[in-house]
Design an enzyme around this catalytic site. Structure first.
Site, short mmCIF file in Angstrom:
data_model
loop_
_atom_site.label_atom_id
_atom_site.label_comp_id
_atom_site.label_asym_id
_atom_site.label_seq_id
_atom_site.Cartn_x
_atom_site.Cartn_y
_atom_site.Cartn_z
N GLY A 6 -7.17 -2.22 9.21
CA GLY A 6 -7.94 -2.41 10.44
C GLY A 6 -9.32 -1.77 10.45
CG MET A 55 -10.35 0.74 -2.63
SD MET A 55 -9.00 -0.23 -1.95
CE MET A 55 -9.12 0.13 -0.18
CG ASP A 104 -2.02 -1.02 1.12
OD1 ASP A 104 -2.72 -1.02 0.09
OD2 ASP A 104 -2.18 -1.83 2.06
CG HIS A 150 -3.72 -0.28 -3.50
ND1 HIS A 150 -4.54 -0.54 -2.41
CD2 HIS A 150 -4.40 0.57 -4.29
CE1 HIS A 150 -5.66 0.15 -2.54
NE2 HIS A 150 -5.59 0.85 -3.67
N GLY A 168 -6.74 4.29 3.22
CA GLY A 168 -5.96 5.13 4.12
C GLY A 168 -5.35 4.34 5.27
CG PHE A 169 -5.87 4.74 8.33
CD1 PHE A 169 -4.68 5.14 8.95
CD2 PHE A 169 -6.71 5.71 7.79
CE1 PHE A 169 -4.35 6.48 9.01
CE2 PHE A 169 -6.37 7.06 7.86
CZ PHE A 169 -5.18 7.45 8.48
CG MET A 187 -4.54 3.79 -2.10
SD MET A 187 -4.70 2.91 -0.55
CE MET A 187 -3.15 2.01 -0.59
CB SER A 232 -5.66 -6.09 10.59
OG SER A 232 -6.86 -5.95 9.88
N GLY A 263 -9.90 -4.48 2.04
CA GLY A 263 -10.33 -3.70 3.21
C GLY A 263 -11.32 -4.46 4.07
N GLY A 264 -10.95 -4.68 5.32
CA GLY A 264 -11.86 -5.31 6.28
C GLY A 264 -12.11 -6.78 6.01
C1 DX5 Z 1 -6.42 0.42 2.85
C2 DX5 Z 1 -5.41 -0.45 2.13
C3 DX5 Z 1 -5.62 -1.88 2.44
C4 DX5 Z 1 -5.37 -2.22 3.91
C5 DX5 Z 1 -6.16 -3.44 4.29
O1 DX5 Z 1 -6.31 1.71 2.42
O2 DX5 Z 1 -5.52 -0.30 0.74
O3 DX5 Z 1 -4.82 -2.72 1.60
O4 DX5 Z 1 -4.00 -2.44 4.17
O5 DX5 Z 1 -6.12 -3.60 5.67
P1 DX5 Z 1 -7.13 -4.56 6.45
O6 DX5 Z 1 -7.08 -5.89 5.78
O7 DX5 Z 1 -6.63 -4.57 7.85
O8 DX5 Z 1 -8.49 -3.91 6.32
ZN ZN Z 2 -4.52 -1.79 -0.51
#
Ligand code: DX5
Ligand code: ZN
Length: 214
Positions: A147, A139, A35, A66, A144-145, A68, A195, A173-174
């Site tokens: 978790g 997505m 990321d 990826h 951005g993050f 961003m 995560s 994501g998630g």
């Molecule tokens: C979010 C990233 C994801 C993130 C996924 O902006 O693009 O790749 O690392 O993290 P988890 O699997 O913890 O949601």
């Molecule tokens: Zn990603």
């Protein structure tokens, strides 16, 4: 379609990144998801090409970068030179004509290109881009993050996309064993997870649980 697992290193322990990557590789990872965030397109700053260059030395698995970031065109070549096998760009930053242009360039280098879209971006925005992309990264959180919680409203989008696109569909994501099942049933075949894998005490079990949703 066979499920592939792409651990996102964002939740790895960066003080021992090589060992976390090797552990995930021997636990059954199919590729790594890296990321790259610029604090502009998303409210966080993470990894640059120099880190990808070092990761390249410790694994032979495909690296999906990826992006961003704003103005991704400026940086794509740096990441390719650092060893990326796959480049994922957001439609919100590159647009259809930019994507078409980069797809042609990356094909010549044997690098796969994917288009990503945020949870609030409608599928219509990427429809004309599908013929230029090797894969789509949907997505399922606002980027951005790691978790964050999976946003279920993306499931109908994955279903609709699967009906019109035969290539790989990744979801990001998630992702955990429950949301992975929903995403797979909707049509995704690549599961990106940070995560769920890196915060677990047994990568092998976590990866197996994700693969078993198929
Ligand atoms: C979010 C990233 C994801 C993130 C996924 O902006 O693009 O790749 O690392 O993290 P988890 O699997 O913890 O949601
Ligand atoms: Zn990603």
């Amino acid at each position: 379609m066979k499920i592939k697992i792409a651990p996102s290193i964002l939740s790895a322990d960066f003080s021992c990144l090589a060992s976390d990557i090797k552990k995930a590789e021997s636990a059954g990872a199919d590729m790594f998801h890296i990321d790259v965030m610029d604090g502009h397109f998303v409210p966080n700053i993470t990894i640059g090409a120099v880190v990808v260059q070092h990761i390249r030395k410790i694994t032979k698995l495909p690296l999906d970068v990826h992006l961003m970031i704003s103005e991704p065109q400026k940086y794509i070549d740096d990441f390719v030179a650092s060893g990326a096998d796959m480049i994922t760009v957001h439609i919100e930053t590159i647009g259809v004509s930019g994507l078409c242009y980069q797809a042609k360039r990356l094909a010549l280098k044997g690098v796969r290109i994917g288009v990503s879209l945020n949870p609030n971006t409608p599928l219509a925005k990427i429809k004309n881009a599908l013929k230029y992309t090797d894969f789509v990264l949907v997505m399922s959180v606002n980027p951005g993050f790691s978790g964050q919680k999976f946003i279920p409203k993306v499931l109908p989008k994955i279903r609709e996309l699967r009906a019109m696109f035969k290539g790989d569909i990744a979801v990001d994501g998630g992702i955990n064993d429950l949301t992975a099942k929903d995403a797979y049933l909707a049509g995704a075949n690549i599961l990106v997870a940070a995560s769920y894998i890196f915060n677990s005490n047994n990568y092998k079990k976590a990866i197996r649980r994700l693969k078993n949703v198929g």
